[in-house]
Scaffold this motif. Structure first.
Motif, PDB file in Angstrom:
ATOM      1  N   VAL A  66      -0.668 -17.741 -23.217  1.00 22.21           N
ATOM      2  CA  VAL A  66       0.659 -17.929 -22.686  1.00 22.21           C
ATOM      3  C   VAL A  66       1.464 -17.116 -23.611  1.00 22.21           C
ATOM      4  O   VAL A  66       1.069 -16.715 -25.020  1.00 22.21           O
ATOM      5  CB  VAL A  66       1.525 -19.308 -22.585  1.00 22.21           C
ATOM      6  CG1 VAL A  66       0.993 -20.048 -21.366  1.00 22.21           C
ATOM      7  CG2 VAL A  66       1.327 -20.013 -23.701  1.00 22.21           C
TER       8      VAL A  66
ATOM      9  N   SER B 270       4.973 -17.351 -23.985  1.00 22.07           N
ATOM     10  CA  SER B 270       6.206 -18.076 -24.090  1.00 22.07           C
ATOM     11  C   SER B 270       6.166 -19.444 -23.652  1.00 22.07           C
ATOM     12  O   SER B 270       5.270 -19.907 -23.045  1.00 22.07           O
ATOM     13  CB  SER B 270       7.375 -17.475 -23.607  1.00 22.07           C
ATOM     14  OG  SER B 270       7.504 -17.385 -22.106  1.00 22.07           O
TER      15      SER B 270
ATOM     16  N   SER C 105       8.474 -23.301 -23.100  1.00 19.38           N
ATOM     17  CA  SER C 105       9.752 -24.145 -22.787  1.00 19.38           C
ATOM     18  C   SER C 105       9.640 -25.605 -22.922  1.00 19.38           C
ATOM     19  O   SER C 105       8.495 -26.319 -22.631  1.00 19.38           O
ATOM     20  CB  SER C 105      10.451 -23.842 -21.456  1.00 19.38           C
ATOM     21  OG  SER C 105       9.420 -24.241 -20.343  1.00 19.38           O
TER      22      SER C 105
ATOM     23  N   ARG D  32       5.780 -26.528 -21.183  1.00 16.42           N
ATOM     24  CA  ARG D  32       5.343 -25.797 -20.333  1.00 16.42           C
ATOM     25  C   ARG D  32       5.226 -24.080 -21.005  1.00 16.42           C
ATOM     26  O   ARG D  32       6.027 -23.762 -21.778  1.00 16.42           O
ATOM     27  CB  ARG D  32       5.881 -25.626 -19.070  1.00 16.42           C
ATOM     28  CG  ARG D  32       5.833 -26.781 -18.195  1.00 16.42           C
ATOM     29  CD  ARG D  32       6.687 -26.707 -16.913  1.00 16.42           C
ATOM     30  NE  ARG D  32       6.220 -28.084 -15.961  1.00 16.42           N
ATOM     31  CZ  ARG D  32       6.687 -28.980 -15.961  1.00 16.42           C
ATOM     32  NH1 ARG D  32       7.967 -29.153 -16.711  1.00 16.42           N
ATOM     33  NH2 ARG D  32       6.416 -30.142 -15.260  1.00 16.42           N
ATOM     34  N   GLY D  33       4.252 -23.414 -20.450  1.00 22.36           N
ATOM     35  CA  GLY D  33       4.067 -21.980 -21.075  1.00 22.36           C
ATOM     36  C   GLY D  33       4.082 -20.954 -19.847  1.00 22.36           C
ATOM     37  O   GLY D  33       4.221 -21.483 -18.724  1.00 22.36           O
ATOM     38  N   GLU D  34       4.469 -19.988 -20.242  1.00 21.79           N
ATOM     39  CA  GLU D  34       4.524 -18.659 -19.080  1.00 21.79           C
ATOM     40  C   GLU D  34       3.441 -17.647 -19.462  1.00 21.79           C
ATOM     41  O   GLU D  34       3.436 -17.218 -20.723  1.00 21.79           O
ATOM     42  CB  GLU D  34       5.959 -17.935 -19.171  1.00 21.79           C
ATOM     43  CG  GLU D  34       6.105 -16.959 -18.036  1.00 21.79           C
ATOM     44  CD  GLU D  34       7.351 -16.384 -18.092  1.00 21.79           C
ATOM     45  OE1 GLU D  34       7.663 -15.357 -17.754  1.00 21.79           O
ATOM     46  OE2 GLU D  34       8.364 -17.282 -18.210  1.00 21.79           O
ATOM     47  N   THR D  35       2.763 -17.292 -18.681  1.00 18.09           N
ATOM     48  CA  THR D  35       1.522 -16.384 -19.059  1.00 18.09           C
ATOM     49  C   THR D  35       2.237 -14.938 -18.890  1.00 18.09           C
ATOM     50  O   THR D  35       3.261 -14.588 -18.526  1.00 18.09           O
ATOM     51  CB  THR D  35       0.449 -16.624 -17.750  1.00 18.09           C
ATOM     52  OG1 THR D  35       0.914 -16.049 -16.543  1.00 18.09           O
ATOM     53  CG2 THR D  35      -0.117 -17.741 -17.789  1.00 18.09           C
TER      54      THR D  35
ATOM     55  N   GLY E 214       3.644 -14.042 -15.415  1.00 14.47           N
ATOM     56  CA  GLY E 214       4.832 -14.732 -15.034  1.00 14.47           C
ATOM     57  C   GLY E 214       4.590 -15.995 -14.638  1.00 14.47           C
ATOM     58  O   GLY E 214       5.572 -16.574 -13.984  1.00 14.47           O
ATOM     59  N   ALA E 215       3.192 -16.461 -14.369  1.00 16.81           N
ATOM     60  CA  ALA E 215       3.099 -17.763 -13.997  1.00 16.81           C
ATOM     61  C   ALA E 215       3.439 -18.853 -14.978  1.00 16.81           C
ATOM     62  O   ALA E 215       3.037 -18.783 -16.309  1.00 16.81           O
ATOM     63  CB  ALA E 215       1.667 -18.030 -13.526  1.00 16.81           C
ATOM     64  N   THR E 216       4.165 -20.102 -14.538  1.00 12.20           N
ATOM     65  CA  THR E 216       4.404 -21.313 -15.401  1.00 12.20           C
ATOM     66  C   THR E 216       3.082 -22.179 -15.076  1.00 12.20           C
ATOM     67  O   THR E 216       2.661 -22.542 -14.172  1.00 12.20           O
ATOM     68  CB  THR E 216       5.663 -21.900 -14.969  1.00 12.20           C
ATOM     69  OG1 THR E 216       6.856 -20.845 -15.021  1.00 12.20           O
ATOM     70  CG2 THR E 216       5.930 -23.012 -15.645  1.00 12.20           C
TER      71      THR E 216
END
Length: 339
Positions: free
Chosen positions: A30, A32, A34, A57-60, A63-65
């Motif tokens: 990921v 980033s 949150s 949670r992370g963002e790849t 753009g997927a969470t």
């Protein structure tokens, strides 16, 4: 021998390598993260446990969470970062931690990804001043009179104007929710609460202070005050007309409910019943004669007549039953009244 050891190590490495690669494949990289954080209560009494729950949670790069599992999250007081708690996320990226605040406190959750730290919004739990509600007692007597008392005390001085100290005396027919407020009481200058009133239904009682913006709620222990209903049935009075001073015959049956017979009354044996009367031209009730019920709950009493009067039979109740009255029967007499 040395070659055999090296060969064995090579086999172990070849076996472990696919497993490590598989673990990385299940945990996509990921870019980033949150973090969220919430508390299961906003206002609590001192020493109350509070559960803090959050998500990570992370963002790849695409753009997927995704939920970040098995990651360590730091939970700390906003104003005291020197003391930190840790929690590990589960398979859904959720983490929990139980805390016991003693003063109003704000927490935040933090997660470090690479060189960057991601934090949640602060969540606050306000610790209210304590309330004491104690020495609760309640009784429900045979005449259906409820008497209740307790003591009330605030842990701190409420200051000018005092605090809203309305305390509810609550009733439940089965000791379960919902509780009905029977009366609202206010303590005297020494914190004493007391009341007395009539109620026919027996059951469970407690006192409850709902709390204020500054003081925590409080509840007493629950007390069962139970009595069974009784009844006097099949009343017969003979004769209805006779010479004053002569005796009449009064018969009937005393019955009650019990724990084993909640829907149907059963005979109440060996109990004292009393015939009372009131002259038609008078206001006072007099006791005429008393006796005890038989094994079948029946009674036969022969009181003297004194005047034209209404006659009744009364049972004063027992340790676990209410008082009971029969219907009233009018008796006419001939001759000069003796009362």
């Amino acid at each position: 021998m040395r070659r055999s050891v090296l060969t064995a190590l090579a086999v172990v490495v070849s076996v472990l390598s696919p497993i490590q690669a598989s673990a990385r494949a299940e945990d996509p990289p990921v870019t980033s993260a949150s973090v969220t954080l919430a508390a299961d209560a906003k206002d609590v009494a001192t020493g109350t446990k509070v559960t803090l729950t959050g998500t990570l949670r992370g963002e790849t790069a695409e753009g997927a969470t995704v939920d970040l599992t098995g990651r360590e999250v730091v939970i700390r007081e906003v104003d005291r970062r020197d003391e930190e708690l840790t929690a590990v996320t589960d398979a859904k990226g959720v983490f929990t931690k139980v805390v016991t605040p003693h003063t109003t406190t704000y927490w935040e959750a933090a997660f470090t990804l690479g060189a960057k730290e991601y934090t949640s919004r602060p969540v606050g739990v306000r610790v209210l001043d304590g309330t004491l509600l104690f020495d609760f007692a309640v009784a429900h007597d045979a005449r259906r009179q409820v008497t209740a008392s307790a003591r009330f005390k605030l842990s701190t001085d409420p200051g000018p104007g005092g605090a809203d100290s309305a305390v509810q005396l609550q009733f439940s027919p089965d000791g379960k929710e919902p509780w009905r407020t029977a009366q609202t009481l206010r303590p005297d200058h020494e914190g004493r609460l007391a009341t007395s009133f009539r109620q026919s239904t027996p059951g469970w009682w407690r006192m409850y202070f709902p709390g204020t913006k500054n003081y925590a709620p409080a509840t007493t222990k629950v007390i069962k005050a139970w009595r069974w209903s009784t009844s006097i049935t099949g009343l017969k009075v003979t004769p209805r007309k006779l010479k004053v001073g002569k005796k009449i015959t009064v018969t009937g049956v005393l019955k009650r409910f019990t724990a084993k017979s909640r829907k149907k009354t059963v005979p109440f044996a060996g109990r004292k019943v009393t015939v009372i009367f009131k002259c038609l031209k008078g206001a006072a009730w007099y006791t005429a004669v008393s006796g005890r019920t038989s094994k079948k709950g029946t009674f036969t009493l022969k009181p003297k007549t004194w005047c034209d009067a209404n006659y009744q039979v009364v049972f004063d109740g027992s340790a676990d039953t209410f008082r009971a009255y029969s219907k009233s029967v009018k008796i006419d007499t001939k001759g000069k009244p003796l009362l």
